[in-house]
Scaffold this motif. Structure first.
Motif, PDB file in Angstrom:
ATOM      1  N   GLU A 192       0.755  -1.229  -0.038  1.00 28.95           N
ATOM      2  CA  GLU A 192      -0.004  -0.079  -0.060  1.00 28.95           C
ATOM      3  C   GLU A 192       0.753   1.200  -0.155  1.00 28.95           C
ATOM      4  O   GLU A 192       0.552   2.246  -0.578  1.00 28.95           O
ATOM      5  CB  GLU A 192      -1.056  -0.025   1.247  1.00 28.95           C
ATOM      6  CG  GLU A 192      -1.994  -1.131   1.057  1.00 28.95           C
ATOM      7  CD  GLU A 192      -1.421  -2.527   1.404  1.00 28.95           C
ATOM      8  OE1 GLU A 192      -0.350  -2.593   1.884  1.00 28.95           O
ATOM      9  OE2 GLU A 192      -2.392  -3.456   1.378  1.00 28.95           O
ATOM     10  N   GLN A 221       2.299   1.874  -3.426  1.00 26.47           N
ATOM     11  CA  GLN A 221       1.451   2.327  -4.503  1.00 26.47           C
ATOM     12  C   GLN A 221       1.248   3.634  -4.333  1.00 26.47           C
ATOM     13  O   GLN A 221       0.857   4.401  -4.997  1.00 26.47           O
ATOM     14  CB  GLN A 221      -0.018   1.239  -4.175  1.00 26.47           C
ATOM     15  CG  GLN A 221      -1.138   1.600  -5.157  1.00 26.47           C
ATOM     16  CD  GLN A 221      -2.475   0.871  -4.764  1.00 26.47           C
ATOM     17  OE1 GLN A 221      -2.553   0.465  -3.617  1.00 26.47           O
ATOM     18  NE2 GLN A 221      -3.183   0.591  -5.913  1.00 26.47           N
ATOM     19  N   TYR A 271       8.598   1.531  -9.728  1.00 22.71           N
ATOM     20  CA  TYR A 271       7.609   2.512 -10.608  1.00 22.71           C
ATOM     21  C   TYR A 271       8.651   3.538 -11.312  1.00 22.71           C
ATOM     22  O   TYR A 271       9.613   3.912 -10.985  1.00 22.71           O
ATOM     23  CB  TYR A 271       6.550   3.120  -9.809  1.00 22.71           C
ATOM     24  CG  TYR A 271       7.056   4.191  -8.897  1.00 22.71           C
ATOM     25  CD1 TYR A 271       7.393   5.494  -8.881  1.00 22.71           C
ATOM     26  CD2 TYR A 271       7.303   3.634  -7.555  1.00 22.71           C
ATOM     27  CE1 TYR A 271       7.555   6.109  -8.200  1.00 22.71           C
ATOM     28  CE2 TYR A 271       7.626   4.448  -6.346  1.00 22.71           C
ATOM     29  CZ  TYR A 271       7.838   5.755  -6.859  1.00 22.71           C
ATOM     30  OH  TYR A 271       8.433   6.832  -5.876  1.00 22.71           O
TER      31      TYR A 271
END
Length: 247
Positions: A41, A44, A75
């Motif tokens: 989480e 993210q 990412y």
């Protein structure tokens, strides 16, 4: 007590989280390594705040341990109009390779489908041609049979068979009576009933359109006189025999 302690220590060792140092690679699934995160989480949230919006990848080396949720966060950040563009293109290469691989797989499947459909259509065309030839042969045979039946019907219509032979029987009866009458007149003289005359004519009659001859005296005309003399001699001798026998 020692056993319980050893068991507790073993459980703690098994449940110990792997220390996060450096990831196996700086690129995972096409995303660049950005650091560690205590949970998926958190990774993210960081990707949504600082990433390029194309997704993320989270690598947790402690997948077998529920308590250990930390891992490596990957990412891509938005690219700035600098010389770093080449690096961003390199990051897209895995995606491009994956898309090309999938597209090639789709192309191969379509080619196989086209080949199978082509073979099936060829087989269907051959079968339809055979069926068409068979139907044409059946139609030709039926047409020939129809023509033959028509010819037989025409013959039957044109030919009328008359099974009435009354006229033939009447003609035979008339010829027979006339022949007997003529024969009696001719042979009455031979047997002494009247004077001698000419040789009798042959006995002939017509039956069912054909002529028949049952007695032709011309074959024995040369021997008529001898036969007549033999009959007369026999008659005289027989008469003499009867006369003398009666006395």
């Amino acid at each position: 007590m020692k056993y319980i302690l050893i068991t507790f220590l073993s459980i703690n060792i098994l449940n110990a989280c792997v220390e996060l140092t450096m990831p196996p690679s700086n690129i995972n699934e096409g995303f660049a390594y950005q650091g560690t995160a205590p949970s998926f989480e958190v990774c993210q949230s960081a990707a949504m705040g600082s990433g390029d919006g194309l997704g993320l990848s989270f690598l947790n080396p402690n997948t077998d341990t529920v308590e250990c949720k930390s891992g490596y966060c990957f990412y891509n950040k938005p690219s700035a109009p600098t010389n770093d563009d080449k690096y961003d293109v390199q990051q897209l290469i895995p995606y491009i390779d994956d898309i090309e691989s999938k597209n090639q797989g789709v192309i191969d499947e379509l080619q196989n489908l086209d080949t199978n459909l082509s073979n099936n259509f060829t087989t269907l065309d051959d079968n339809f041609e055979k069926i068409d030839d068979t139907l044409e042969n059946i139609d030709e045979k039926l047409e020939n049979e129809k023509t033959q039946n028509q010819s037989l019907n025409d013959v039957a219509d044109n030919y009328e068979m008359d099974l009435n032979i009354d006229s033939e029987l009447s003609s035979l009866e008339r010829d027979y009576k006339d022949t007997l009458s003529d024969t009696f007149s001719n042979y009455s003289n031979v047997f002494g009933i009247g004077g001698y005359g000419s040789a009798p004519s042959s006995i002939s009659f017509n039956l069912l359109g054909r002529s028949y001859t049952v007695f032709d005296i011309s074959y024995i005309s040369a021997y008529v006189n001898h036969i007549r003399n033999i009959f007369l001699a026999c008659a005289y001798l027989f008469g003499i025999f009867l006369v003398f026998k009666g006395n």
